[in-house]
Write an enzyme that holds these catalytic residues in place. Structure first.
Site, PDB file in Angstrom:
ATOM      1  N   ALA A 164     -10.576   1.356   4.182  1.00 10.26           N
ATOM      2  CA  ALA A 164     -10.062   2.213   5.062  1.00 10.26           C
ATOM      3  C   ALA A 164     -11.472   2.150   5.754  1.00 10.26           C
ATOM      4  O   ALA A 164     -12.948   1.787   5.263  1.00 10.26           O
ATOM      5  CB  ALA A 164     -10.478   3.396   4.489  1.00 10.26           C
ATOM      6  N   GLY A 214      -1.878   3.314  -1.422  1.00 13.47           N
ATOM      7  CA  GLY A 214      -2.243   5.021  -0.453  1.00 13.47           C
ATOM      8  C   GLY A 214      -1.377   5.681  -1.265  1.00 13.47           C
ATOM      9  O   GLY A 214      -0.851   6.190  -1.630  1.00 13.47           O
ATOM     10  N   GLU A 236       1.248   0.641  -4.876  1.00 12.03           N
ATOM     11  CA  GLU A 236       0.689   1.952  -5.718  1.00 12.03           C
ATOM     12  C   GLU A 236       0.451   3.125  -4.914  1.00 12.03           C
ATOM     13  O   GLU A 236      -0.872   3.387  -3.957  1.00 12.03           O
ATOM     14  CB  GLU A 236      -0.291   1.435  -6.389  1.00 12.03           C
ATOM     15  N   CYS A 270      -5.599   8.859  -7.412  1.00 10.34           N
ATOM     16  CA  CYS A 270      -4.628   9.026  -7.517  1.00 10.34           C
ATOM     17  C   CYS A 270      -3.918   8.975  -9.010  1.00 10.34           C
ATOM     18  O   CYS A 270      -3.067  10.335  -9.220  1.00 10.34           O
ATOM     19  CB  CYS A 270      -3.419   7.146  -6.547  1.00 10.34           C
TER      20      CYS A 270
END
Length: 462
Positions: A164, A214, A236, A270
């Site tokens: 990122a 992501g 994932e 996440c």
């Protein structure tokens, strides 16, 4: 002019101070493709090294991370806003990944010998396949990159990293650490590229596998692009993990752990605890203790020891989070604490609890990436499990019950996720598989599983 011929720039911004950290330029398409070719050339040599040589190098990477941990921790906190102490914890986890991979890699990847039914002999060989392209998010700047790169280097592959943009410094520091540890030149490459160039990387013949961490939308895009050129993917993706508080739970423990699970890494995880499904008979007791903990959280400078919560990583992400809170309130949710963007410098968002959650609200069905908890009442234990599974996601989750055997049975046979914590919260363990089901993706990392995701399992008979 196309991106093949010119560069565009961007800057990284400290989310606590809103000041610019550094400025960078995107690579042109031509340069990025040249880096892929160079990585492939390095792979052709690396694949011929012994497993023992690779394990020695992986150990050296762990030592190099230890040596650079102070500078790395400070950089991660400056780039994405996590508490400094949690940046150190992230580095320790990555050192653990290196140690574990080096310790099990030789055994996991060693040739297997089998006797065949016709009297012949069989050899199973785990061969590296080539260059693996990783597309990673900002929330764990070091760990996300380490998680796939270390096992693939151990497997004998070359590795590309598109990180990122807001953690570009962390990506480049990892390249420095790998070099310092003695990794051969070009075997690991950081690609500072835009999305259109990223699609070109997926298509490139030298790239043999793609892994992404992501959003579900990003996962679908990458999976489609990879499938079009018949390349394996490991995904994932996001989640809205449910933590079930059953009628026999230790309420004090559940409230404490659930708050930790919701707020760790500023809630930008996440596998964070996001939906808290509490059986009606203990709902009020849990709510009182949980809201009390969440209300007392101090959001402040992540560099300071007395801060409980840092800023959201970017201004646009804070607004996106707040919009989901407001949309949920419009549809009937009630704010028990927090829920307002504070005045002042930094992209801070308060520790927030919502109740009266219904399926039509973002707080029920979507991923709220920040310190916002959704409190949901269930009729009984069976209803709680139904609500937990009523999600398009399936990454992690938790069960609080004094009856561990019952909780284990529920985890095994009824909880439709990849990872389940009982009376606890956890992020990742090097020796346990990591990954999910449904819209949370597929494939596994860690635990000896990720090391074989991108190998050619060759069958040799004689």
């Amino acid at each position: 002019m196309s991106n093949k011929e010119h560069n565009k720039g961007f800057e990284t911004i400290n989310p606590a101070t809103e000041k610019t950290i550094a400025q960078y330029e995107y690579m042109t398409e031509n340069r990025a493709l040249k880096e892929v070719e160079n990585c492939h050339k390095a792979f052709l040599k690396w694949k011929l090294t012994t497993l023992e040589e690779r394990a020695t190098l992986i150990k050296a990477i762990g030592k190099a991370l230890e040596k650079n941990k102070d500078a790395y921790a400070e950089l991660m906190t400056n780039e994405m806003g996590k508490l400094l102490k949690q940046s150190y914890q992230e580095i320790e986890l990555c050192i653990g990944v290196c140690k574990y991979t080096a310790s099990i890699g030789v055994k996991e990847l060693a040739d297997e010998h089998r006797d065949l039914s016709d009297g012949g002999k069989g050899i199973i060989h785990y061969a590296p396949i080539g260059v693996i392209y990783g597309i990673q998010p900002w929330n764990f700047p070091l760990y996300q990159a380490i998680r796939y790169s270390i096992v693939n280097l151990m497997a004998g592959n070359g590795v590309l990293l598109k990180h990122a943009t807001n953690v570009t410094g962390s990506a480049l520091m990892l390249h420095k650490v790998f070099e310092e540890a003695g990794l051969p030149k070009d075997l690991f490459k950081v690609l500072i590229i835009e999305h259109d160039v990223s699609d070109k990387i997926i298509e490139n013949d030298f790239v043999r596998g793609v892994t992404l961490t992501g959003s579900s939308a990003a996962g679908k895009h990458v999976a489609k692009k990879s499938a079009e050129v018949l390349k394996k993917t490991v995904l994932e993706l996001g989640s809205n993990d449910a933590y079930i508080v059953m009628d026999d739970a230790d309420i004090d423990l559940a409230a404490k752990i659930c708050a930790q699970g919701r707020l760790y890494n500023n809630g930008e995880t996440c596998v964070a605890a996001k939906r808290f499904i509490v059986v009606e008979s203990v709902y009020e007791a849990f709510k009182t203790k949980f809201v009390g903990i969440m209300e007392a959280i101090v959001a402040a400078d992540p560099m300071k020891d007395d801060s409980d919560l840092g800023p959201i990583a970017r201004k646009d992400l804070r607004q996106e989070l707040h919009d989901k809170v407001q949309e949920s309130v419009k549809k009937g949710a009630t704010i028990l604490c927090g829920g307002k963007i504070p005045d002042g410098t930094g992209f801070y968002y308060p520790s927030t609890v919502l109740e009266n959650i219904t399926p039509d609200q973002p707080a029920y069905s979507e991923e709220l990436f920040g310190p916002v908890a959704s409190l949901i009442k269930a009729k009984d234990n069976k209803d709680a499990m139904r609500i937990a599974n009523d999600s398009k996601f399936g990454l992690g989750g938790g069960i609080f019950s004094k009856d561990e055997d019952k909780a284990i049975e529920l985890a095994k046979n009824h909880f439709d996720t990849g990872m389940i914590h009982i009376n606890s919260f956890g992020l990742a363990h090097p020796n346990m598989p990591f990954g999910g089901v449904k819209d949370s993706g597929y494939g596994r990392e860690h635990g000896g599983f990720g090391i074989k995701e991108f190998v050619n399992v060759k069958a040799i008979t004689l």
